[in-house]
Write a protein that holds these residues in place. Structure first.
Motif, PDB file in Angstrom:
ATOM      1  N   GLN A  84     -25.842 -19.554  37.204  1.00 36.22           N
ATOM      2  CA  GLN A  84     -25.574 -20.052  35.853  1.00 36.22           C
ATOM      3  C   GLN A  84     -24.793 -19.065  35.001  1.00 36.22           C
ATOM      4  O   GLN A  84     -24.414 -19.397  33.877  1.00 36.22           O
ATOM      5  N   ASP A  85     -24.574 -17.844  35.496  1.00 39.54           N
ATOM      6  CA  ASP A  85     -23.763 -16.861  34.784  1.00 39.54           C
ATOM      7  C   ASP A  85     -24.274 -16.618  33.357  1.00 39.54           C
ATOM      8  O   ASP A  85     -23.513 -16.597  32.405  1.00 39.54           O
TER       9      ASP A  85
ATOM     10  N   SER B 180     -23.401 -12.283  35.695  1.00 40.48           N
ATOM     11  CA  SER B 180     -23.503 -12.930  36.997  1.00 40.48           C
ATOM     12  C   SER B 180     -24.652 -12.333  37.824  1.00 40.48           C
ATOM     13  O   SER B 180     -24.441 -11.597  38.767  1.00 40.48           O
ATOM     14  N   PHE B 181     -25.897 -12.642  37.411  1.00 40.78           N
ATOM     15  CA  PHE B 181     -27.131 -12.212  38.055  1.00 40.78           C
ATOM     16  C   PHE B 181     -27.236 -10.696  38.182  1.00 40.78           C
ATOM     17  O   PHE B 181     -27.306 -10.140  39.280  1.00 40.78           O
TER      18      PHE B 181
ATOM     19  N   VAL C 114     -21.206 -14.200  42.331  1.00 39.84           N
ATOM     20  CA  VAL C 114     -19.763 -14.335  42.159  1.00 39.84           C
ATOM     21  C   VAL C 114     -19.031 -13.251  42.943  1.00 39.84           C
ATOM     22  O   VAL C 114     -18.556 -13.505  44.029  1.00 39.84           O
ATOM     23  N   GLN C 115     -18.913 -12.064  42.406  1.00 40.21           N
ATOM     24  CA  GLN C 115     -18.308 -10.932  43.102  1.00 40.21           C
ATOM     25  C   GLN C 115     -19.372  -9.846  43.229  1.00 40.21           C
ATOM     26  O   GLN C 115     -19.446  -8.961  42.381  1.00 40.21           O
ATOM     27  N   PRO C 116     -20.211  -9.922  44.284  1.00 40.53           N
ATOM     28  CA  PRO C 116     -21.248  -8.889  44.421  1.00 40.53           C
ATOM     29  C   PRO C 116     -20.630  -7.495  44.392  1.00 40.53           C
ATOM     30  O   PRO C 116     -19.604  -7.229  45.022  1.00 40.53           O
ATOM     31  N   ARG C 117     -21.275  -6.615  43.600  1.00 38.38           N
ATOM     32  CA  ARG C 117     -20.723  -5.282  43.403  1.00 38.38           C
ATOM     33  C   ARG C 117     -21.743  -4.425  42.665  1.00 38.38           C
ATOM     34  O   ARG C 117     -22.793  -4.910  42.267  1.00 38.38           O
TER      35      ARG C 117
END
Length: 167
Positions: free
Chosen positions: A109-110, A132-133, A153-156
């Motif tokens: 759900q951002d 984003s979580f 989304v973009q795990p980092r």
């Protein structure tokens, strides 16, 4: 241990972990034994951190619980005015006793954020660009940056500067 999600070391030389049903475990790493000495109320325990007095702060059941060394659990933080914490995930203390807490929000759900809680439990939304979580947290050794594991989304791992004024 029942699904420990985290581990933290306390000033008493024990390790601590949480469980799936709210358990707070105290672990003697030398003797290789553990005990459940507290429970947060039956809710899954995400991350946890300890203060200098040996109190455990556990993300559990939509709030941050404070567990005293004798096992008494109470609510420490539920959110800030205008924004309740949805999914508290991980806490970390800075040298001044401020507690940073990731709120992962709802999956996909951002809508996550980071809270900063002053000693005593009064908190505010501190950072809103990592939505984003946001998950696990760590402070840099000098306390100048907060590292945030981002799971969607973009795990980092994101790095957020902590300014001199605390912003």
């Amino acid at each position: 241990l029942d699904h420990p999600e985290c581990v933290a070391c306390g000033p008493d030389q024990f390790a601590y972990a949480g469980g799936e049903a709210g358990q707070i475990y105290r672990i003697d790493t030398e003797q290789r034994t553990f005990e459940e000495y507290a429970n947060t109320g039956g809710h899954f325990v995400g991350g946890l951190a300890l203060d200098a007095d040996g109190n455990v702060y556990a993300c559990s059941g939509g709030e941050v619980k404070r567990v005293t060394p004798d096992g008494e659990a109470s609510t420490y933080f539920t959110g800030a005015p205008g924004r309740q914490i949805k999914t508290p995930n991980y806490p970390v203390f800075d040298k001044d006793g401020n507690l940073y807490v990731s709120d992962s929000g709802d999956w996909k759900q951002d809508n996550g954020c980071l809270f900063k809680v002053a000693p005593g439990g009064e908190g505010a939304v501190w950072e809103t660009s990592i939505t984003s979580f946001p998950n696990g947290l760590a402070l840099s050794p000098d306390g100048g940056h907060l590292y945030v594991a981002v799971s969607e989304v973009q795990p980092r791992v994101a790095r957020v500067a902590i300014e001199e004024d605390g912003s």
